[in-house]
Design an enzyme around this catalytic site. Structure first.
Site, mmCIF file in Angstrom:
data_model
loop_
_atom_site.group_PDB
_atom_site.id
_atom_site.type_symbol
_atom_site.label_atom_id
_atom_site.label_comp_id
_atom_site.label_asym_id
_atom_site.label_seq_id
_atom_site.Cartn_x
_atom_site.Cartn_y
_atom_site.Cartn_z
ATOM 1 N N HIS A 80 6.157 184.591 26.886
ATOM 2 C CA HIS A 80 4.945 184.211 27.654
ATOM 3 C C HIS A 80 4.879 185.159 28.782
ATOM 4 C CE1 HIS A 80 4.947 179.663 26.492
ATOM 5 N NE2 HIS A 80 4.786 180.530 25.476
ATOM 6 N N GLU B 27 4.641 184.952 31.817
ATOM 7 C CA GLU B 27 5.394 184.644 33.034
ATOM 8 C C GLU B 27 6.800 185.345 33.016
ATOM 9 O OE1 GLU B 27 3.552 182.546 31.408
ATOM 10 O OE2 GLU B 27 3.298 180.740 32.478
ATOM 11 N N CYS C 72 3.935 176.789 31.448
ATOM 12 C CA CYS C 72 4.587 175.388 30.807
ATOM 13 C C CYS C 72 6.091 175.253 31.427
ATOM 14 C CB CYS C 72 4.887 175.866 29.346
ATOM 15 S SG CYS C 72 5.919 177.220 29.061
HETATM 16 ZN ZN LIG Z 1 5.323 179.518 29.324
#
Ligand SMILES: [Zn+2]
Length: 149
Positions: free
Chosen positions: A56, A58, A86
């Protein structure tokens, strides 16, 4: 207000990263890490390219920021990300002791904020909805195109 303009400025950079993801057929999420008014890391979602469910935006931005700063903690950093993180990413931000999280669009289905108590570090400040309409439009556009294929 100056701080809002600044948040928007950095969120535009995160959106630019999200656009790269979009162009590569990845779910369009982008992130930048800012420290001392400088961008020290930029990343976008690369789960397809890296064949890695943890890739991801991040997570990649956190690793890049640590590589840049030489320290694993993000206590003086702000993470700008186009979509609400998430649970996995919120957990990583917890371990990094992130100073501030700024996200654009909320993620009703997979966003960390559905969880109580919060997965983030108690010292992490949060701002949401910065350029939220633009950030959401990019994701919606992506899934609309996907469904047409
Ligand atoms: Zn994530």
């Amino acid at each position: 207000m100056l701080s809002v303009n600044t948040d928007e400025h950095y969120m535009r950079e995160a959106l630019r990263q999200a656009q790269y993801a979009f162009d590569e057929g990845e779910i369009p999420v982008g992130a930048v890490v800012v420290s001392g008014n400088r961008i020290i890391a930029r990343a976008y979602n690369q789960t397809e390219r890296l064949n890695d469910v943890t890739a991801h935006a991040e997570m990649l931005a956190l690793t890049a920021a640590a590589n840049y700063s030489g320290g694993k903690y993000l206590t003086d950093c702000t993470l700008y990300v186009t979509l609400e993180p998430c649970n996995m990413c919120a957990g990583a931000l917890y371990w990094g002791q992130l100073n501030k999280l700024v996200f654009g669009a909320s993620d009703e289905k997979r966003g960390y904020s559905r969880m109580q108590p919060s997965l983030l570090h108690p010292k992490t400040e949060v701002a949401r909805g910065i350029l939220g309409v633009e950030c959401k439009a990019l994701v919606d556009d992506f899934f609309r195109k996907l469904r047409k294929k």
